[in-house]
Design a protein around this motif. Structure first.
Motif, PDB file in Angstrom:
ATOM      1  N   LYS A  96      -6.517  17.209 -19.407  1.00  0.00           N
ATOM      2  CA  LYS A  96      -5.329  16.559 -18.853  1.00  0.00           C
ATOM      3  C   LYS A  96      -4.159  17.539 -18.852  1.00  0.00           C
ATOM      4  O   LYS A  96      -3.369  17.574 -17.899  1.00  0.00           O
ATOM      5  CB  LYS A  96      -4.983  15.305 -19.660  1.00  0.00           C
ATOM      6  CG  LYS A  96      -5.876  14.108 -19.365  1.00  0.00           C
ATOM      7  CD  LYS A  96      -5.419  12.878 -20.132  1.00  0.00           C
ATOM      8  CE  LYS A  96      -6.262  11.659 -19.771  1.00  0.00           C
ATOM      9  NZ  LYS A  96      -5.825  10.444 -20.519  1.00  0.00           N
ATOM     10  N   ARG A 145      -4.775  19.931 -15.997  1.00  0.00           N
ATOM     11  CA  ARG A 145      -4.403  19.303 -14.726  1.00  0.00           C
ATOM     12  C   ARG A 145      -2.897  19.377 -14.505  1.00  0.00           C
ATOM     13  O   ARG A 145      -2.431  19.702 -13.411  1.00  0.00           O
ATOM     14  CB  ARG A 145      -4.891  17.851 -14.709  1.00  0.00           C
ATOM     15  CG  ARG A 145      -4.534  17.086 -13.444  1.00  0.00           C
ATOM     16  CD  ARG A 145      -5.150  15.697 -13.433  1.00  0.00           C
ATOM     17  NE  ARG A 145      -4.657  14.870 -14.538  1.00  0.00           N
ATOM     18  CZ  ARG A 145      -5.047  13.603 -14.764  1.00  0.00           C
ATOM     19  NH1 ARG A 145      -5.957  13.048 -13.969  1.00  0.00           N
ATOM     20  NH2 ARG A 145      -4.558  12.909 -15.767  1.00  0.00           N
ATOM     21  N   ILE A 186     -11.887  14.509 -15.028  1.00  0.00           N
ATOM     22  CA  ILE A 186     -11.224  13.612 -15.989  1.00  0.00           C
ATOM     23  C   ILE A 186     -11.612  12.167 -15.715  1.00  0.00           C
ATOM     24  O   ILE A 186     -11.908  11.396 -16.645  1.00  0.00           O
ATOM     25  CB  ILE A 186      -9.695  13.804 -15.908  1.00  0.00           C
ATOM     26  CG1 ILE A 186      -9.308  15.150 -16.514  1.00  0.00           C
ATOM     27  CG2 ILE A 186      -8.953  12.667 -16.606  1.00  0.00           C
ATOM     28  CD1 ILE A 186      -7.861  15.533 -16.272  1.00  0.00           C
ATOM     29  N   GLU A 226      -8.194  15.458 -23.463  1.00  0.00           N
ATOM     30  CA  GLU A 226      -6.775  15.776 -23.587  1.00  0.00           C
ATOM     31  C   GLU A 226      -6.481  17.196 -23.128  1.00  0.00           C
ATOM     32  O   GLU A 226      -5.461  17.470 -22.477  1.00  0.00           O
ATOM     33  CB  GLU A 226      -6.319  15.566 -25.037  1.00  0.00           C
ATOM     34  CG  GLU A 226      -6.355  14.105 -25.479  1.00  0.00           C
ATOM     35  CD  GLU A 226      -5.604  13.191 -24.518  1.00  0.00           C
ATOM     36  OE1 GLU A 226      -4.472  13.566 -24.106  1.00  0.00           O
ATOM     37  OE2 GLU A 226      -6.145  12.126 -24.152  1.00  0.00           O
ATOM     38  N   ASP A 235      -9.069  16.864 -11.922  1.00  0.00           N
ATOM     39  CA  ASP A 235      -8.728  15.440 -11.853  1.00  0.00           C
ATOM     40  C   ASP A 235      -9.970  14.566 -11.753  1.00  0.00           C
ATOM     41  O   ASP A 235     -10.098  13.556 -12.451  1.00  0.00           O
ATOM     42  CB  ASP A 235      -7.814  15.205 -10.643  1.00  0.00           C
ATOM     43  CG  ASP A 235      -7.451  13.749 -10.475  1.00  0.00           C
ATOM     44  OD1 ASP A 235      -6.656  13.229 -11.282  1.00  0.00           O
ATOM     45  OD2 ASP A 235      -7.985  13.115  -9.534  1.00  0.00           O
TER      46      ASP A 235
END
Length: 600
Positions: free
Chosen positions: A433, A436, A417, A430, A414
């Motif tokens: 993500k 995550r 990102i 992406e 996180d």
């Protein structure tokens, strides 16, 4: 005989530290570094293993008198202890000046009223009490030599030797000031410079006054916060920026038991959370120094990230037992080094990334390699987050899929990102993500007990773990999520002591619990502060304040905390003072102050 753990005061010079008991005895000092061999190891043995007592003279068969009053001089690490005797009052000032040359421990005796007979008894024992040094005079100075080490003893008072101990008997009257200093130097080098105790005292006071002025916290708990910050600063190894977890080894978590570990190293987890607290209270230079230490320690090998390193970044911390030391209150074995250094603990990736993220968010100058390291750590996690590990508590039992470890893996992804989204790093946004989301889903499906409405210690287990209290603090789920509230309430029911403090996890006195060790342990103070934090986050602020203030009351008279509190013996246990206790104290004070949840 060593005192209770809470009977000790800490003094130090940001390279090593000494513990001074209420009776004026220095029972622990490693020279020249935190992780060096002890010159005074009486804390883990007897007087035969080294000590330095300085206080009012007493009969040979009597216990040394304890100070009637003691405290730090203002916001410093300068300890002042006063004794009231039938013949008058005397003060001893103990400190270690921030180092500019040889490490020194300076003790200044000052007459206050009357005429008080005093005695200094200095018994140096090198190699953790095992080696008796050669003590002799050199150009009017006393020097103890053994192998590569020499310790020089300087004083104006007359000295004499008896029973392999250096004594000084003298009397002080009002206005008298008599100084005693020990200085360390490699034995093959020239003697260290003669000490200048009064100038060093002033310089030490100036150093701490100037350092504390940078503190940005001015709330109702300032005294406790500042003392904790000073303690954390004292645990920082100035030459490299590394931060030790504690300055001691083998102070037991269970009196008489085997849960005794060496904490004189830099745990990435402990150092990262220490860094966070320092950043939030205005100390950016320490953050910069720790980040540089981290980059040197990890070097080009983040795939083999260790959970801890030596204070200069050393990787080999082999564990050994010192069988000639009986241990604190016969709590053996005494260990040096730490065999947990090579454990797999996936949560450290999250703590390190969170610390780097906070440094970035608070405006610390950008370091391109720090960003590169963060990306490399996530690439490693991408391939390994699904593996079992030893977890935050360094269990010596089988590896498990610890929920906290997975949550902190989520934190690492996180925060990275967020770094990419800020434009300060490039990475597969992406894809990460999706990673995550995968980790989050995995934890919520496999680490959550729907029937009891609580997260569990590990996938498929029934046990609870206080590290689950960090779920809302790390942003994994919001505080008002029913699963968060259920977990908090379950931990209160199942991991609380009779005093209302929090255990790390159940040990239940079994021969071997989840951690692979026999025996029990006390309430873990960091976990108890985490509970106060969580209670405030879910709106139970009065309850949070009451718990926090109960925790503050556990500090010793100087504001210091060990690792744990034994509710049966009503005393502090574990290594002392403990960074992992003082950091959450600061964090909870900041949260309660922000919420207005304080009395008076």
């Amino acid at each position: 005989m060593a005192g209770r753990i809470e009977d000790y005061a800490l003094i130090g010079d940001m390279q090593t530290a000494a513990l001074v008991c209420r009776d004026g005895t220095v029972d622990w000092l490693c020279l020249p570094r935190f992780d060096s061999h002890a010159v005074f190891a009486g804390l883990l043995g007897t007087e035969e293993h080294g000590f330095w007592r300085l206080g009012p003279a007493h009969a040979a068969d009597a216990q040394p008198p304890t100070a009637a009053r003691r405290g730090y001089r203002g916001d410093s690490l300068i300890l002042e202890s006063e004794w009231d005797t039938p013949r008058g009052t005397v003060r001893v000032t103990d400190f270690m000046p921030p180092r500019d040359g040889a490490p020194q421990l300076i003790r200044i005796v000052e007459g206050v009223t009357g005429r008080v007979p005093m005695r200094s008894a200095l018994r140096m024992r090198f190699s953790y009490g095992r080696v008796v040094p050669w003590v002799h005079k050199h150009e009017g100075r006393t020097v103890a030599v053994a192998g590569p080490d020499s310790v020089w003893f300087d004083t104006e008072a007359e000295t004499y030797g008896k029973s392999l101990t250096t004594y000084s008997d003298f009397t002080v009257a009002p206005g008298d000031r008599i100084a005693f200093t020990i200085s360390w130097e490699p034995s093959h080098k020239q003697p260290p410079a003669l000490p200048e105790p009064e100038q060093s005292l002033q310089a030490t006071e100036d150093f701490w006054r100037d350092w504390v002025e940078h503190c940005t916290y001015h709330g109702p708990y300032r005294e406790a916060v500042v003392r904790s910050l000073i303690t954390l600063k004292a645990l920082t190894y100035a030459p490299t920026g590394g931060i030790v977890a504690a300055p001691t080894t083998s102070l037991p978590e269970d009196i008489g038991g085997v849960r005794n570990w060496d904490y004189r190293y830099t745990w990435l987890r402990d150092a990262a959370i220490t860094l966070s607290s320092l950043l939030r209270t205005g100390y950016r230079e320490e953050a910069r120094a720790w980040r540089e230490w981290l980059l040197r320690a990890v070097a080009g090998d983040p795939e083999n990230l260790q959970i801890m390193y030596g204070i200069a970044g050393e990787r080999e911390l082999g564990e050994a037992e010192l069988d000639w030391l009986p241990g604190y209150e016969l709590s053996g074995p005494v260990r040096v080094g730490n065999g947990a250094a090579h454990q797999l603990q996936l949560d450290v990736y999250g703590e390190v990334t969170e610390a780097l993220h906070l440094a970035h968010m608070t405006g610390l100058a950008r370091n391109d390699y720090a960003s590169l390291l963060q990306l490399k750590l996530i690439r490693y996690l991408e391939d390994h987050w699904q593996e079992p590990d030893e977890g935050i508590w360094e269990v010596r039992g089988p590896r498990r899929h610890f929920v906290h470890s997975k949550v902190m893996a989520w934190v690492a992804v996180d925060r990275t990102i967020k770094l990419i989204e800020s434009g300060d790093a490039d990475g597969p946004l992406e894809r990460w993500k999706e990673l995550r989301e995968d980790i989050h889903r995995d934890v919520c499906e496999k680490g959550y007990d729907t029937e009891r409405n609580t997260f569990t210690q590990s996938y498929g287990s029934q046990e609870l773990d206080a590290s689950l209290l960090l779920i809302p603090q790390m942003g994994f789920l919001p505080p008002d999520d029913k699963r968060v509230i259920g977990t908090i309430e379950a931990i209160q029911r199942e991991l609380s002591t009779s005093d209302g403090f929090i255990l790390r996890y159940p040990t239940e006195g079994a021969d071997e619990g989840v951690d692979g060790l026999p025996g029990d342990e006390g309430a873990f103070l960091a976990c108890s502060f985490w509970m106060a934090d969580d209670l405030a986050m879910i709106g139970r602020v009065d309850e949070a304040r009451r718990l926090f203030e109960k925790l503050l009351a556990l500090r010793n008279d100087l504001g210091l905390l060990a690792e744990e509190w034994d509710p049966r013996l009503q005393r502090q246990v574990g290594n002392f003072p403990q960074a992992f206790s003082h950091v959450p104290l600061i964090d909870t004070a900041l949260r309660l102050t922000a919420s207005g949840a304080y009395g008076g």
